[in-house]
Motif scaffolding. Structure first.
Motif, PDB file in Angstrom:
ATOM      1  N   PRO A 162     141.526  65.495  76.403  1.00 40.12           N
ATOM      2  CA  PRO A 162     140.898  64.617  75.331  1.00 40.12           C
ATOM      3  C   PRO A 162     141.538  64.173  74.228  1.00 40.12           C
ATOM      4  CG  PRO A 162     139.540  66.697  75.717  1.00 40.12           C
ATOM      5  CD  PRO A 162     141.004  66.364  76.677  1.00 40.12           C
ATOM      6  N   VAL A 163     141.987  65.445  73.570  1.00 41.79           N
ATOM      7  CA  VAL A 163     142.692  64.939  72.089  1.00 41.79           C
ATOM      8  C   VAL A 163     143.669  64.184  72.193  1.00 41.79           C
ATOM      9  CG1 VAL A 163     143.918  66.173  70.334  1.00 41.79           C
ATOM     10  CG2 VAL A 163     141.923  67.296  71.300  1.00 41.79           C
ATOM     11  N   GLY A 164     144.674  64.192  73.334  1.00 45.41           N
ATOM     12  CA  GLY A 164     145.742  63.277  73.536  1.00 45.41           C
ATOM     13  C   GLY A 164     145.377  61.828  73.630  1.00 45.41           C
ATOM     14  N   VAL A 165     144.327  61.848  74.513  1.00 50.29           N
ATOM     15  CA  VAL A 165     143.542  60.537  74.651  1.00 50.29           C
ATOM     16  C   VAL A 165     143.059  59.759  73.328  1.00 50.29           C
ATOM     17  CG1 VAL A 165     141.463  59.028  75.573  1.00 50.29           C
ATOM     18  CG2 VAL A 165     142.853  60.940  77.255  1.00 50.29           C
ATOM     19  N   ALA A 166     142.571  60.536  72.604  1.00 49.49           N
ATOM     20  CA  ALA A 166     141.845  60.132  71.221  1.00 49.49           C
ATOM     21  C   ALA A 166     143.020  59.485  70.400  1.00 49.49           C
ATOM     22  CB  ALA A 166     141.059  61.118  70.683  1.00 49.49           C
ATOM     23  N   ALA A 167     144.374  60.444  70.518  1.00 52.42           N
ATOM     24  CA  ALA A 167     145.563  60.209  69.595  1.00 52.42           C
ATOM     25  C   ALA A 167     146.293  58.982  70.086  1.00 52.42           C
ATOM     26  CB  ALA A 167     146.422  61.376  69.679  1.00 52.42           C
ATOM     27  N   VAL A 168     146.439  58.788  71.463  1.00 53.36           N
ATOM     28  CA  VAL A 168     147.016  57.594  71.673  1.00 53.36           C
ATOM     29  C   VAL A 168     146.149  56.248  71.690  1.00 53.36           C
ATOM     30  CG1 VAL A 168     146.427  57.770  74.070  1.00 53.36           C
ATOM     31  CG2 VAL A 168     148.640  56.719  73.399  1.00 53.36           C
ATOM     32  N   ALA A 169     144.939  56.351  71.792  1.00 53.87           N
ATOM     33  CA  ALA A 169     143.853  55.174  71.618  1.00 53.87           C
ATOM     34  C   ALA A 169     144.008  54.757  69.834  1.00 53.87           C
ATOM     35  CB  ALA A 169     142.423  55.677  71.984  1.00 53.87           C
ATOM     36  N   GLY A 170     143.850  55.857  69.300  1.00 55.82           N
ATOM     37  CA  GLY A 170     144.188  55.576  67.609  1.00 55.82           C
ATOM     38  C   GLY A 170     145.243  55.057  67.479  1.00 55.82           C
ATOM     39  N   ALA A 171     146.448  55.552  68.136  1.00 52.97           N
ATOM     40  CA  ALA A 171     147.775  54.732  67.791  1.00 52.97           C
ATOM     41  C   ALA A 171     147.837  53.265  67.910  1.00 52.97           C
ATOM     42  CB  ALA A 171     148.902  55.744  68.547  1.00 52.97           C
TER      43      ALA A 171
END
Length: 307
Positions: A162-171
């Motif tokens: 989930p942290v990776g999902v949040a990071a790539v969405a924010g990117a």
């Protein structure tokens, strides 16, 4: 009187659009794997900060040397243009590239590239803030792209991080907003000096974030990580990123962001073949849906802006 062998400025600009597109298509498609290799020794924000500071300094110095060689004054960005470079650089590099590298710590490089393919969709969405209403085909493409993202994040790779999902969405959100703002509200200095100022400002912001997060590179660095970092500086930053900013200034937003439906294909292929990344059948389907949505957006924009 102008010589017949020297193309007019408009023709020169048009002749550089295709090479700039190829640079964004091929080089950026391979940088996702390079980021993953560089992560072996260089943490995300440190990696991106040093990358863009180095590339920006080299480009800035080259501009000064070129001006001195031509015996003309070097035109530096003014205060407003430095402010614009800080805003756009913070969004596109600090947010976009820093979070992209963060996501690759837990998600395969090819799948990160597939998620980032929705950037044109977010670009259309941010455009609504400035009165740019999407056409019917663009709206359909945005809908298809959202469906593809939903399918992708339900896959095993994204569900486990989930942290990776949040990071790539924010990117993707930060990069697309920076792209939109750079073309209307916060224009950079013209030419390569504008590219250099953005990389310097964005790189400085990335280093501040790296210090705030307490990142520590691994010394001595792995040779593979060093080579990947050098590839990112020379090809990913000096060549491809400058090519992208050139496209934003000299072509439509649809053309500039069309790299988004080519990069995932290259990144997925390289990730699977060279790095043995696993991509499930459902994730391949989701990637195809995202690319289809991006293609519809591209077609819609080119149809409404034929020039």
């Amino acid at each position: 009187m102008q010589s017949a062998t020297i193309p007019p400025p408009a023709a020169s600009r048009a002749s550089l659009v295709v090479p700039a597109l190829l640079a964004c298509y091929l080089i950026w498609g391979s940088t996702y794997l390079a980021i993953r290799y560089a992560l072996e020794s260089f943490p995300p924000f440190f990696q991106m900060g040093t990358r863009f500071l180095t590339a920006g300094a080299l480009l800035f110095a080259w501009q000064m040397w070129s001006a001195r060689r031509a015996r003309r004054d070097c035109v530096f960005p003014d205060r407003t243009q430095w402010r614009n470079a800080l805003i756009v650089g913070t969004l596109m590099l600090g947010g976009g590239m820093g979070l992209c590298a963060t996501a690759e710590q837990t998600i395969g490089s090819g799948l990160v590239a597939a998620f980032i393919a929705v950037t044109p969709m977010w670009t259309c969405g941010w455009g609504l803030m400035f009165g740019q209403r999407p056409g019917r085909l663009e709206f359909v493409g945005m809908t298809v792209g959202v469906a593809g993202v939903v399918l992708l994040v339900r896959g095993t790779s994204f569900a486990a991080s989930p942290v990776g999902v949040a990071a790539v969405a924010g990117a993707t959100l930060a990069w697309s907003l920076g792209s939109v703002l750079s073309t209307n509200k916060f224009r950079l200095a013209p030419g390569a000096m504008g590219f250099a100022s953005e990389m310097l400002c964005g790189g400085a912001m990335l280093m501040l974030l790296s210090l705030a997060m307490g990142e520590n590179p691994v010394w001595p660095a792995q040779p593979q990580a060093v080579l990947a970092w050098l590839y990112l500086v020379v090809f990913g930053s000096l060549i491809a990123f400058s090519a992208y900013l050139y496209l934003l200034a000299n072509s439509s937003a649809a053309v500039a962001t069309s790299y988004a439906f080519v990069n995932p294909v290259i990144a997925l292929f390289l990730g699977v073949v060279l790095a043995s990344e696993h991509v499930a059948a459902g994730e391949w389907i989701a990637c195809g849906v995202i690319v289809a949505g991006v293609f519809l957006i591209f077609r819609g924009k080119t149809a409404s802006n034929p020039k």
